[in-house]
Each structure stands twice: as structure tokens, then as C-alpha cells.
Design a protein around this motif. Sequence first.
Motif, mmCIF file in Angstrom:
data_model
loop_
_atom_site.group_PDB
_atom_site.id
_atom_site.type_symbol
_atom_site.label_atom_id
_atom_site.label_comp_id
_atom_site.label_asym_id
_atom_site.label_seq_id
_atom_site.Cartn_x
_atom_site.Cartn_y
_atom_site.Cartn_z
ATOM 1 N N GLY A 1 54.286 34.072 44.703
ATOM 2 C CA GLY A 1 53.348 33.736 43.637
ATOM 3 C C GLY A 1 51.937 34.178 43.981
ATOM 4 O O GLY A 1 51.726 34.983 44.890
ATOM 5 N N PRO A 2 50.968 33.642 43.272
ATOM 6 C CA PRO A 2 49.582 34.063 43.476
ATOM 7 C C PRO A 2 49.042 33.625 44.831
ATOM 8 O O PRO A 2 49.521 32.665 45.425
ATOM 9 C CB PRO A 2 48.840 33.362 42.345
ATOM 10 N N THR A 3 48.070 34.355 45.308
ATOM 11 C CA THR A 3 47.405 33.992 46.554
ATOM 12 C C THR A 3 46.006 33.488 46.233
ATOM 13 O O THR A 3 45.415 33.844 45.212
ATOM 14 C CB THR A 3 47.304 35.196 47.512
ATOM 15 N N ARG A 4 45.487 32.668 47.110
ATOM 16 C CA ARG A 4 44.152 32.084 46.931
ATOM 17 C C ARG A 4 43.125 33.205 46.918
ATOM 18 O O ARG A 4 43.134 34.084 47.766
ATOM 19 C CB ARG A 4 43.874 31.104 48.085
ATOM 20 N N ALA B 1 41.245 40.066 37.156
ATOM 21 C CA ALA B 1 40.561 39.477 36.000
ATOM 22 C C ALA B 1 40.031 38.085 36.330
ATOM 23 O O ALA B 1 38.925 37.717 35.898
ATOM 24 C CB ALA B 1 41.511 39.422 34.803
ATOM 25 N N SER B 2 40.795 37.316 37.100
ATOM 26 C CA SER B 2 40.344 35.980 37.484
ATOM 27 C C SER B 2 39.131 36.057 38.405
ATOM 28 O O SER B 2 38.159 35.315 38.224
ATOM 29 C CB SER B 2 41.479 35.201 38.149
ATOM 30 N N GLU B 3 39.176 36.964 39.376
ATOM 31 C CA GLU B 3 38.014 37.138 40.260
ATOM 32 C C GLU B 3 36.787 37.551 39.464
ATOM 33 O O GLU B 3 35.690 37.033 39.684
ATOM 34 C CB GLU B 3 38.313 38.180 41.337
ATOM 35 N N LYS B 4 36.969 38.470 38.544
ATOM 36 C CA LYS B 4 35.846 38.943 37.728
ATOM 37 C C LYS B 4 35.298 37.806 36.859
ATOM 38 O O LYS B 4 34.083 37.620 36.745
ATOM 39 C CB LYS B 4 36.280 40.118 36.857
ATOM 40 N N ASP C 1 44.789 39.803 31.457
ATOM 41 C CA ASP C 1 43.577 38.992 31.396
ATOM 42 C C ASP C 1 43.612 37.773 32.312
ATOM 43 O O ASP C 1 42.609 37.061 32.438
ATOM 44 C CB ASP C 1 43.280 38.568 29.955
ATOM 45 N N LEU C 2 44.739 37.533 32.982
ATOM 46 C CA LEU C 2 44.857 36.385 33.890
ATOM 47 C C LEU C 2 45.373 36.783 35.271
ATOM 48 O O LEU C 2 45.799 35.935 36.043
ATOM 49 C CB LEU C 2 45.765 35.314 33.276
ATOM 50 N N ASN C 3 45.349 38.086 35.592
ATOM 51 C CA ASN C 3 45.799 38.523 36.920
ATOM 52 C C ASN C 3 44.706 38.285 37.958
ATOM 53 O O ASN C 3 43.626 37.761 37.645
ATOM 54 C CB ASN C 3 46.264 39.981 36.889
ATOM 55 N N ASP C 4 44.952 38.630 39.196
ATOM 56 C CA ASP C 4 44.002 38.373 40.281
ATOM 57 C C ASP C 4 42.637 38.995 40.009
ATOM 58 O O ASP C 4 41.606 38.333 40.156
ATOM 59 C CB ASP C 4 44.547 38.912 41.619
#
Length: 177
Positions: free
Chosen positions: A23-26, A153-156, A148-151
Motif C-alpha cells: 500500500g501507500p508509504t508515508r 498529487a498528495s505531496e503537491k 489526483d490522489l496518488n503520492d
Amino acid sequence: MKKITLATAAMAALVAFTAQAHGPTRRKVSESIEINAPADKVWAVVGNWKDANWLENVTKTETQGDDPAKSKRTLTLKSGNTMSETGGKYKPEDKLFMFYIDKVDVKDLPANDYSGTITVEPAGDIKSKVEWKSAFYRGYMNNDPPPDLNDEASEKGVSNWVKASLQNLKNKVEKGS
């Protein structure tokens, strides 16, 4: 010629599956800004748990409890949605404030399990440096997130929110309002 055993093939398949199933990483974002005001003046705004109107998109702050290290607040956003936060570390003597976002619509901030730490330190007699460190997971917690919700996009999204909030803080403090 190299002979591949059933065990070797099974191990390779397991490694490939594990890599895909991960899954996603921090994620982490760190932003800072220099403000033309003494650290105490900047801290008076940042450290005021009951008024978060310098944060980007925030129109109203409601708090439950007086101790910022243990209380909760609800921020009403320009969209009409709310963001719920819980205070964490609050050390006025160190000008350090840590908080957690318990609930936010990913349309407003594309992040999950967000924690932020804001510090204010002197940068000379009449200047301050404010640093804001964020740690979070992307807006979509499962595999194969929408763009729009990938790593990235979230960082941005988090970085843009933090930068805009820091600029709002700078404007507020330097204008004295």
C-alpha cells in the motif's frame, strides 16, 4: 543452463505479488518561511490554538478544551466542509506546536493520517523562521490510486496548502492584523 526449481519460481511470484500489494508509504513535506517580525510576535499567532484563520482556506475555528496539547478543534473551510484536528505537543517555551488531522475531505486536502509540526525560531533580532513539517499518507489508501490522489498529487496538495498558509501567516504578522 540454469535450472529453475518450483521453490524458486514460487519465491519470485511471492516477491512480485508483495511488491504489487504494498500500500501507500508515508510521505513527508517540509516548508519554511522567513518573517520580518520577532519570534514572540509570530508565535502569538501560530500558538493561538483558538484562532487558525491564517491557515489557507480556513474561515472559522471552533475548539473543545483549553489545552492545545490535548484538545480538539474544528476548522470550517471555504468549501463549507470541515477539518477536525487534535492537538499534540504544545511547547510555548520552544515555540513548537504539533497537531493531527483526524478528518478532512480529500478534495480539500489529499492526505490521510496527517501530522504536522510547526516551529518558530528567531532569525536575528527582528526576523523569524517558521518551519512546518508534515507527514501523511496519500489521499487514496488502496493500491492503484486515481491520479489526483496518488503520492505525487498528495505531496503537491499538502505542499501547496502549507506554503499558502505560511504566506498567509507572513502577511498577517507583517501587516499587524
